[in-house]
Design a protein around this motif. Structure first.
Motif, short mmCIF file in Angstrom:
data_model
loop_
_atom_site.label_atom_id
_atom_site.label_comp_id
_atom_site.label_asym_id
_atom_site.label_seq_id
_atom_site.Cartn_x
_atom_site.Cartn_y
_atom_site.Cartn_z
N LYS A 177 6.19 0.52 -2.74
CA LYS A 177 7.79 0.62 -3.56
C LYS A 177 8.54 1.27 -4.27
O LYS A 177 9.83 0.77 -3.64
N ASP A 209 0.95 -7.47 -7.21
CA ASP A 209 1.79 -5.80 -7.89
C ASP A 209 0.95 -4.91 -6.57
O ASP A 209 -0.23 -5.29 -7.60
N CYS A 210 1.82 -4.03 -7.03
CA CYS A 210 0.95 -2.56 -6.36
C CYS A 210 0.25 -2.07 -7.45
O CYS A 210 -1.19 -1.17 -6.59
N TYR A 211 0.89 -2.02 -7.85
CA TYR A 211 0.11 -0.75 -9.13
C TYR A 211 -1.88 -0.96 -9.65
O TYR A 211 -2.21 -0.22 -9.41
N ASP A 267 2.85 4.85 -3.84
CA ASP A 267 3.78 3.56 -3.95
C ASP A 267 4.29 3.56 -3.48
O ASP A 267 5.02 3.75 -3.44
N ASP A 303 3.96 -3.91 -2.83
CA ASP A 303 2.92 -4.66 -3.59
C ASP A 303 2.48 -5.80 -2.31
O ASP A 303 3.36 -6.07 -1.04
N TYR A 312 4.54 -12.04 -4.86
CA TYR A 312 5.07 -11.98 -6.26
C TYR A 312 4.04 -13.23 -6.63
O TYR A 312 4.26 -14.48 -6.92
#
Length: 567
Positions: free
Chosen positions: A33, A146-148, A31, A78, A81
């Motif tokens: 971020k 969002d990179c999640y 991740d 990410d 936004y």
């Protein structure tokens, strides 16, 4: 981020819900971020940016993984936004400013606050490092927001560990498992890389929850997009005001679910309905619960790289108007999400960076560069800049009716390189002829120095100017010696201004379809080093030059002459 969940899990018996794993001969997802905020190292932001240390720490991690045949290394960042996160993002920027102000006033900060501020060129430093290792199996992905979800999709598709530092991953079912970055151990390349893998099933079993009740935790305490229902509704009387429950938010909420709700969803709903306005609170909870379950109960589709290359910016209203060359450059991690956000929504949430908080934000100095960017991306409309003014973030609406550009964004890739370079030099107020004496990779950083020196009226011979150029050459040849200067608010502000100029010059270069290469900030700037040089008298500085290698001195002299010829 689910408030208090990480600290609650850490408070449990250390071996109960963890297993040790040696990472070798396997893929991995990082991740990005989380890396940019939690990478271990001495990154003292009070001096404006320790980019050498940031680069070395990231390189050490990548080399350590590759030495153990951990490949491919998927790194996810990410992207643009989401508009529903804007208030949250502004709140975080305000928290960062408050942290910087407290630190500069000498007030104590906790560990989390210390890690929040970041100088403006961290992402550019990361980009250069990761690009250098692409041929060895490092793959970089900018997410659509969002990179999640992209990180989870990649981890489950390729059956690999996910490394991050977000409590969201504790809730998420991951096939291989989640390793917090703080529980990943590595030293030098060749040494084993060990990780502590979170055992989600063991954790849920220990709570005696029915399976879906795990999603009630984020639904009740909130996350980046969900409200904190415990503190914002009458639920506070059941959870917070009960003397039996002591601890942080997630801990007391879990105790409430265990003891009052019989570890069942129906029990929780019954407790909510016992409130005076139970129906209203239940409706809010059910909305949050469905959103939480949709986010965390990830039966993710298999990651498809071709689909990933085509998807962009949440299929926003005008996504079809995004030029194809921008889509391609964005997916190659070479067109900033902030630029794409300007193109799509006309909003630019500017960085809050280490700076003298009593003075206007350093980002103001490079607004003339951004005006050209806006004119190219928005064509006569307007852009809302969110920028620090004194101690608050404000929205400054910039109308572009009086700003136009002779070049067209749709056809930018077709414009001759020389024409795009000259446009860059014109905007940065420098002579292409003078820059021609330098290697092309130096054009952008040196042009940014010229723009900075002219904008803040730094004269020839000024120690701040000479210190910056010497920092460039020392960092470039990796000959910078460690130093510990006295803190200087004036130096912090002046060099924050140069960093903002270089940051926006890099963005302008991207909007002009990359006519110029550029050097990593780690090849140019070290906050402690440049502050140390700037505190020397002219005689002391000359002594430093006299003891500098011929190679460094020749480059220093050439760059300084180019700058002087332009100012």
């Amino acid at each position: 981020m689910i408030r208090g969940l990480s600290s609650y899990i850490d408070s449990l018996s250390s071996g109960t819900h963890w297993r040790d794993a040696k990472l070798s001969k396997c893929p991995i997802v990082l991740d990005g971020k989380c890396l940019s905020h939690n990478l271990p190292g001495d990154f003292d932001w009070k001096f404006g940016g320790q980019y050498l240390a940031i680069r070395d720490s990231l390189e050490n991690l990548i080399k350590a993984l590759l030495a153990q045949n951990v490949s491919p290394i998927h790194v996810v960042f990410d992207g643009v936004y989401q508009t529903d996160k804007m208030d949250m993002l502004k709140g975080r920027r305000q928290e960062i400013h408050n942290t910087i102000r407290k630190k500069l006033l000498g007030q104590d900060l906790d560990e989390h606050q210390e890690m929040n501020p970041r100088p403006p060129l961290v992402a550019n430093t990361f980009h250069k490092v990761l690009k250098n290792y692409q041929s060895e199996g490092v793959r970089v992905y900018p997410a659509d927001g969002d990179c999640y979800p992209l990180a989870v999709s990649l981890a489950n598709t390729y059956d690999c560990y996910l490394v991050g530092e977000s409590s969201d991953y504790f809730i998420t079912p991951l096939q291989k498992g989640y390793i917090p970055l703080s529980k990943l151990a590595w030293s030098q390349p060749g040494s084993p890389v060990m990780g502590r893998v979170f055992k989600r099933d063991s954790f849920i079993a220990s709570l005696n929850f029915e399976p879906d009740l795990i999603y009630a935790i984020p639904a009740l305490v909130g996350n980046a997009t969900l409200p904190n229902l415990v503190d914002e509704t009458e639920l506070i009387s059941l959870v917070r005001d009960n003397p039996r429950y002591r601890g942080k938010l997630s801990e007391v909420t879990i105790k409430f679910l265990q003891e009052k709700c019989d570890c069942e969803l129906i029990g929780l709903k019954g407790q909510i309905l016992s409130l005076a306005n139970g129906l209203e609170v239940l409706q809010k909870f059910e909305q949050s619960f469905e959103k939480a379950k949709k986010k965390y109960d990830v039966n993710n589709p298999t990651f498809n790289y071709e689909e990933f290359k085509m998807s962009i910016a949440y299929r926003s209203d005008n996504w079809k108007s995004i030029p194809q060359w921008i889509v391609q450059q964005y997916k190659e991690f070479m067109f900033s999400p902030s630029l794409l956000a300007v193109f799509i929504s006309g909003v630019n949430l500017l960085h809050v960076i280490p700076d003298d908080c009593t003075k206007p934000a350093s980002m103001i100095i490079s607004r003339p560069i951004r005006l050209v960017i806006y004119a190219l991306l928005r064509k006569g409309r307007y852009v809302t800049e969110i920028i620090r003014q004194e101690s608050k973030l404000i929205e400054d609406q910039i109308h572009l009716s009086g700003h136009s550009d002779p070049m067209e964004i749709e056809e930018m890739k077709l414009e001759p390189k020389e024409k795009r370079c000259n446009r860059m030099y014109e905007i940065l107020m420098c002579s292409s002829h003078a820059l021609s004496l330098l290697e092309e990779e130096w054009h952008l950083p040196v042009a940014s120095v010229i723009f900075w020196a002219k904008s803040v009226a730094i004269p020839r011979g000024d120690i701040y100017l000479k210190a910056l150029v010497l920092s460039f050459t020392k960092c470039f040849y990796k000959s910078a010696a460690p130093c510990t200067p006295a803190f200087s608010l004036e130096a912090l502000h002046l060099y924050a201004q140069w960093q903002c100029v270089y940051h926006d010059a890099i963005l302008l270069n991207q909007v002009l379809a990359l006519p110029l290469p550029y050097l990593s900030p780690a090849d140019l700037f070290d906050g402690k080093l440049v502050t140390y040089y700037s505190q020397k008298s002219n005689d002391e500085f000359d002594m430093i030059l006299a003891n500098t290698s011929r190679q460094v001195l020749q480059l220093y002299t050439k760059i300084l002459k180019t700058v002087y010829d332009n100012i």
